[in-house]
Motif scaffolding. Structure first.
Motif, PDB file in Angstrom:
ATOM      1  N   GLU A 169      32.888  59.863  25.597  1.00  0.00           N
ATOM      2  CA  GLU A 169      31.689  60.461  26.174  1.00  0.00           C
ATOM      3  C   GLU A 169      31.811  61.976  26.316  1.00  0.00           C
ATOM      4  N   GLY A 170      33.021  62.464  26.566  1.00  0.00           N
ATOM      5  CA  GLY A 170      33.187  63.901  26.718  1.00  0.00           C
ATOM      6  C   GLY A 170      32.978  64.655  25.419  1.00  0.00           C
ATOM      7  N   LEU A 171      33.444  64.084  24.302  1.00  0.00           N
ATOM      8  CA  LEU A 171      33.310  64.738  22.994  1.00  0.00           C
ATOM      9  C   LEU A 171      32.070  64.302  22.235  1.00  0.00           C
ATOM     10  N   HIS A 172      31.347  63.309  22.746  1.00  0.00           N
ATOM     11  CA  HIS A 172      30.149  62.777  22.079  1.00  0.00           C
ATOM     12  C   HIS A 172      30.469  62.317  20.658  1.00  0.00           C
ATOM     13  N   GLN A 173      31.521  61.538  20.512  1.00  0.00           N
ATOM     14  CA  GLN A 173      31.867  60.985  19.219  1.00  0.00           C
ATOM     15  C   GLN A 173      32.749  59.754  19.414  1.00  0.00           C
ATOM     16  N   PHE A 174      32.849  58.957  18.349  1.00  0.00           N
ATOM     17  CA  PHE A 174      33.680  57.760  18.385  1.00  0.00           C
ATOM     18  C   PHE A 174      35.065  58.101  17.850  1.00  0.00           C
ATOM     19  N   GLU A 175      36.073  57.411  18.392  1.00  0.00           N
ATOM     20  CA  GLU A 175      37.444  57.611  17.961  1.00  0.00           C
ATOM     21  C   GLU A 175      38.193  56.292  18.064  1.00  0.00           C
ATOM     22  N   GLU A 176      39.248  56.170  17.258  1.00  0.00           N
ATOM     23  CA  GLU A 176      40.061  54.951  17.293  1.00  0.00           C
ATOM     24  C   GLU A 176      40.952  54.956  18.520  1.00  0.00           C
ATOM     25  N   GLN A 177      41.017  53.814  19.199  1.00  0.00           N
ATOM     26  CA  GLN A 177      41.828  53.662  20.398  1.00  0.00           C
ATOM     27  C   GLN A 177      42.739  52.451  20.243  1.00  0.00           C
ATOM     28  N   PRO A 178      43.834  52.387  21.013  1.00  0.00           N
ATOM     29  CA  PRO A 178      44.768  51.261  20.884  1.00  0.00           C
ATOM     30  C   PRO A 178      44.098  49.915  21.152  1.00  0.00           C
ATOM     31  N   LEU A 179      44.399  48.954  20.304  1.00  0.00           N
ATOM     32  CA  LEU A 179      43.766  47.641  20.405  1.00  0.00           C
ATOM     33  C   LEU A 179      44.288  46.857  21.595  1.00  0.00           C
ATOM     34  N   HIS A 180      45.574  46.967  21.907  1.00  0.00           N
ATOM     35  CA  HIS A 180      46.180  46.102  22.921  1.00  0.00           C
ATOM     36  C   HIS A 180      45.640  46.372  24.320  1.00  0.00           C
ATOM     37  N   GLU A 181      45.036  47.544  24.565  1.00  0.00           N
ATOM     38  CA  GLU A 181      44.531  47.851  25.896  1.00  0.00           C
ATOM     39  C   GLU A 181      43.285  47.038  26.242  1.00  0.00           C
ATOM     40  N   LEU A 182      42.444  46.749  25.251  1.00  0.00           N
ATOM     41  CA  LEU A 182      41.201  46.019  25.502  1.00  0.00           C
ATOM     42  C   LEU A 182      41.187  44.632  24.869  1.00  0.00           C
ATOM     43  N   PHE A 183      41.888  44.429  23.755  1.00  0.00           N
ATOM     44  CA  PHE A 183      41.893  43.134  23.063  1.00  0.00           C
ATOM     45  C   PHE A 183      43.330  42.735  22.734  1.00  0.00           C
ATOM     46  N   PRO A 184      44.096  42.356  23.752  1.00  0.00           N
ATOM     47  CA  PRO A 184      45.485  41.948  23.475  1.00  0.00           C
ATOM     48  C   PRO A 184      45.588  40.670  22.661  1.00  0.00           C
ATOM     49  N   GLU A 185      44.542  39.852  22.653  1.00  0.00           N
ATOM     50  CA  GLU A 185      44.598  38.566  21.944  1.00  0.00           C
ATOM     51  C   GLU A 185      44.513  38.727  20.429  1.00  0.00           C
ATOM     52  N   LEU A 186      44.199  39.936  19.936  1.00  0.00           N
ATOM     53  CA  LEU A 186      44.021  40.151  18.502  1.00  0.00           C
ATOM     54  C   LEU A 186      45.227  40.825  17.861  1.00  0.00           C
ATOM     55  N   GLN A 187      46.337  40.866  18.545  1.00  0.00           N
ATOM     56  CA  GLN A 187      47.538  41.482  17.996  1.00  0.00           C
ATOM     57  C   GLN A 187      48.352  40.460  17.202  1.00  0.00           C
ATOM     58  N   GLU A 188      49.177  40.994  16.295  1.00  0.00           N
ATOM     59  CA  GLU A 188      50.167  40.209  15.543  1.00  0.00           C
ATOM     60  C   GLU A 188      49.531  39.049  14.774  1.00  0.00           C
ATOM     61  N   LEU A 189      48.554  39.377  13.956  1.00  0.00           N
ATOM     62  CA  LEU A 189      47.946  38.373  13.079  1.00  0.00           C
ATOM     63  C   LEU A 189      48.806  38.209  11.831  1.00  0.00           C
ATOM     64  N   PRO A 190      48.954  36.985  11.322  1.00  0.00           N
ATOM     65  CA  PRO A 190      49.837  36.768  10.170  1.00  0.00           C
ATOM     66  C   PRO A 190      49.276  37.299   8.854  1.00  0.00           C
ATOM     67  N   SER A 191      47.947  37.463   8.768  1.00  0.00           N
ATOM     68  CA  SER A 191      47.328  37.969   7.537  1.00  0.00           C
ATOM     69  C   SER A 191      46.009  38.641   7.893  1.00  0.00           C
ATOM     70  N   SER A 192      45.311  39.120   6.889  1.00  0.00           N
ATOM     71  CA  SER A 192      44.062  39.848   7.110  1.00  0.00           C
ATOM     72  C   SER A 192      43.016  38.945   7.732  1.00  0.00           C
ATOM     73  N   ALA A 193      42.318  39.472   8.728  1.00  0.00           N
ATOM     74  CA  ALA A 193      41.256  38.724   9.398  1.00  0.00           C
ATOM     75  C   ALA A 193      39.975  38.844   8.581  1.00  0.00           C
ATOM     76  N   LEU A 194      39.483  37.713   8.092  1.00  0.00           N
ATOM     77  CA  LEU A 194      38.248  37.710   7.316  1.00  0.00           C
ATOM     78  C   LEU A 194      37.007  37.625   8.190  1.00  0.00           C
ATOM     79  N   TRP A 195      37.136  36.996   9.370  1.00  0.00           N
ATOM     80  CA  TRP A 195      35.966  36.890  10.245  1.00  0.00           C
ATOM     81  C   TRP A 195      36.419  36.849  11.694  1.00  0.00           C
ATOM     82  N   LEU A 196      35.633  37.519  12.549  1.00  0.00           N
ATOM     83  CA  LEU A 196      35.941  37.635  13.969  1.00  0.00           C
ATOM     84  C   LEU A 196      34.674  37.386  14.764  1.00  0.00           C
ATOM     85  N   ASP A 197      34.806  36.639  15.865  1.00  0.00           N
ATOM     86  CA  ASP A 197      33.662  36.355  16.737  1.00  0.00           C
ATOM     87  C   ASP A 197      34.114  36.462  18.188  1.00  0.00           C
TER      88      ASP A 197
END
Length: 499
Positions: A169-197
């Motif tokens: 919000e301060g810079l008025h732009q999107f940026e990549e942030q660490p996944l484990h802080e908000l979605f820890p359940e999506l770490q350490e996948l064995p292969s490429s994720a084709l679909w996510l819900d």
């Protein structure tokens, strides 16, 4: 035996080049659809009032910073969570740079007041991010951060991994942030994720996350959004790549075929019964490219142990996409599957004993790549947008069955309310009951409503005691009102009377 499709095709728009399984996105509200093609073109499809008629219109949007030789991989969009305002569109593409292709993610968002939802203005405000992996699905999810809600982009890639992009919000732009802080359940996948819900459990601060991978690995997680703790997690391994996963509430049908439990589909017509909506029992649809599609019932209670198959789903080549739609207008929602064999399959749940049954099929001129539900015409019923190899087809409910279903719902609602009113009108003058509702005599019905509510058998009455002779009582009351009107001392005390 499958029956005919109850939906009718309202329009068909040809695409300038072929699309893919990630090339269709619904704009918020009645904004329409965005269809992306491999040759860098994005079409905006919606219905407009032209010459006093509602007509489908498809026009090309000029999104900046997309090269002519680029191939669009995926597209996604969302409306910012309140109190923020604005429309956000994300497009991933691969640019041919000679020896090595260069992948990019463009995020479009206009911060100029009054232009936050103008698609032409949004298309000119671009943030260009170069990627270090080949992008796949681009979706969005809502997260709870303290007392606020925020919406983020989730992009799967071939690294393999899932990447999170959130607005600064301060810079008025999107940026990549660490996944484990908000979605820890999506770490350490064995292969490429084709679909996510990702879906939020109603009336709670919890969410369900499902992911299907190229190796056939499927994971479902139950997460507390306040603490980011993974409460439960289940996983299975299938033989072929997982083309799509879908979390949805599945309720047991009653004897009339309607859904029990009070959960209504998005296209249900007619009034709903009052009262709090119960927490639905979420199930998981898993569609594979080489196996039969299956549904795992009530994952929160049973995990991935109770499996229901969708018969015949493996007879039309690979299943590429899936969605939910209320085609029968019975309060429930059917499962729609799009196949590479040019067939659209519709399945309905008939209870634990019968499982899922094939209701109808519909054939299209090309492979069914993407499905999307949206109220494009603004009539309260969601149309089904079918993205084929080189065309976009819109299916909608037929008018006569919809009108008949609405009349039936209204008759049932009128009968239910009449039964409720009949149960309330049980009071009598002697026991000081409530307001009579047209039941027995005059005293318990209309007479009590004219006199007002009574406090009890021997207590004072608000409207005064009414004698047996109704005409004489009315004449005496009119005379008293005339006398009180001329007397200044009684003018304030005289109640108004209107016959």
């Amino acid at each position: 035996m499958a029956g005919p499709c109850p939906l009718v095709e309202d329009s068909c728009s040809r695409l300038p080049s072929q699309s893919n399984v990630y090339g269709l996105a619904a704009l918020p509200g009645a904004g329409g659809l965005l269809a992306a093609t491999l040759k860098g073109k994005v079409l905006h499809f919606r219905y407009q009032h032209l010459r006093h008629k509602l007509r489908p219109v498809a026009r090309e949007l000029q999104f900046t910073y997309i090269p002519v030789d680029a191939e669009i991989v995926s597209i996604g969009c969302f409306q910012k969570s309140a109190p923020k305002r604005g429309l956000v569109v994300g497009i991933t593409f691969i640019k041919d740079s000679g020896d090595k292709p260069s992948p990019f993610l463009n995020i479009y968002c206009d911060y100029e007041p009054g232009c936050e939802f103008d698609l032409d203005s949004v298309a000119q405000s671009c943030l260009n991010l170069e990627l270090r992996f080949t992008p796949l699905q681009l979706c969005h999810a809502e997260v709870h951060i303290g007392d606020r809600c925020d919406t983020v982009f989730l992009l799967s890639g071939t690294d393999p991994g899932i990447h999170l992009y959130r607005e600064n919000e301060g810079l008025h732009q999107f940026e990549e942030q660490p996944l484990h802080e908000l979605f820890p359940e999506l770490q350490e996948l064995p292969s490429s994720a084709l679909w996510l819900d990702v879906c939020t459990v109603p009336s709670s601060r919890r969410r369900l996350t499902a992911v299907g991978c190229q190796s056939g690995y499927v994971r479902v997680a139950h997460v507390d959004q306040d603490t980011r703790a993974v409460l439960q997690s289940w996983s299975i391994q299938q033989d072929g790549p997982i083309s799509t996963v879908l979390l949805f509430p599945l309720e047991e049908p009653d004897d009339d075929g309607d859904v029990a439990g009070g959960h209504r589909g998005a296209d249900d017509v007619g009034p709903s019964a009052p009262g709090p909506e119960p927490t639905p029992h979420y199930s998981l649809l898993v569609a594979s490219t080489i196996e039969m599609s299956v549904v795992y019932r009530d994952v929160l209670s049973r995990g991935l142990t109770e499996q229901l198959s969708l018969p015949g789903s493996d007879h039309h080549d690979a299943v590429l996409c899936a969605m939910l739609a209320c085609t029968a207008l019975d309060g429930g929602r059917e499962v729609l599957l799009g196949t590479y064999g040019q067939e659209l399959l519709c399945y309905a749940y008939r209870g634990r004993r019968c499982g899922f049954q094939l209701l109808w099929t519909r054939r299209f001129p090309g492979p069914v790549l993407a499905l999307c539900g949206a109220d494009l015409t603004g009539d309260g019923l969601r149309e089904v947008a079918v993205g084929c190899l080189q065309g976009l087809h819109v299916l909608q409910h037929s008018l006569e069955p919809t009108a008949q279903r609405l009349k039936e719902r209204l008759r049932r609602e009128v009968a239910r309310r009449a039964q409720q009113r009949g149960g309330e009108g049980t009071g009598t003058p002697s026991d000081g009951g409530g307001w009579g509702v047209g039941g027995g005599g005059t005293e318990s019905g209309a007479g009590k409503r004219r006199n007002g509510p009574q406090k009890g058998k021997n207590g004072p009455q608000v409207g005064g005691e009414r004698p047996q002779n109704g005409a004489k009582w009315a004449q005496e009351r009119r005379n008293g009102l005339k006398k009180g009107k001329n007397d200044p001392k009684q003018r304030k005390m005289a109640p108004k009377f209107r016959r």
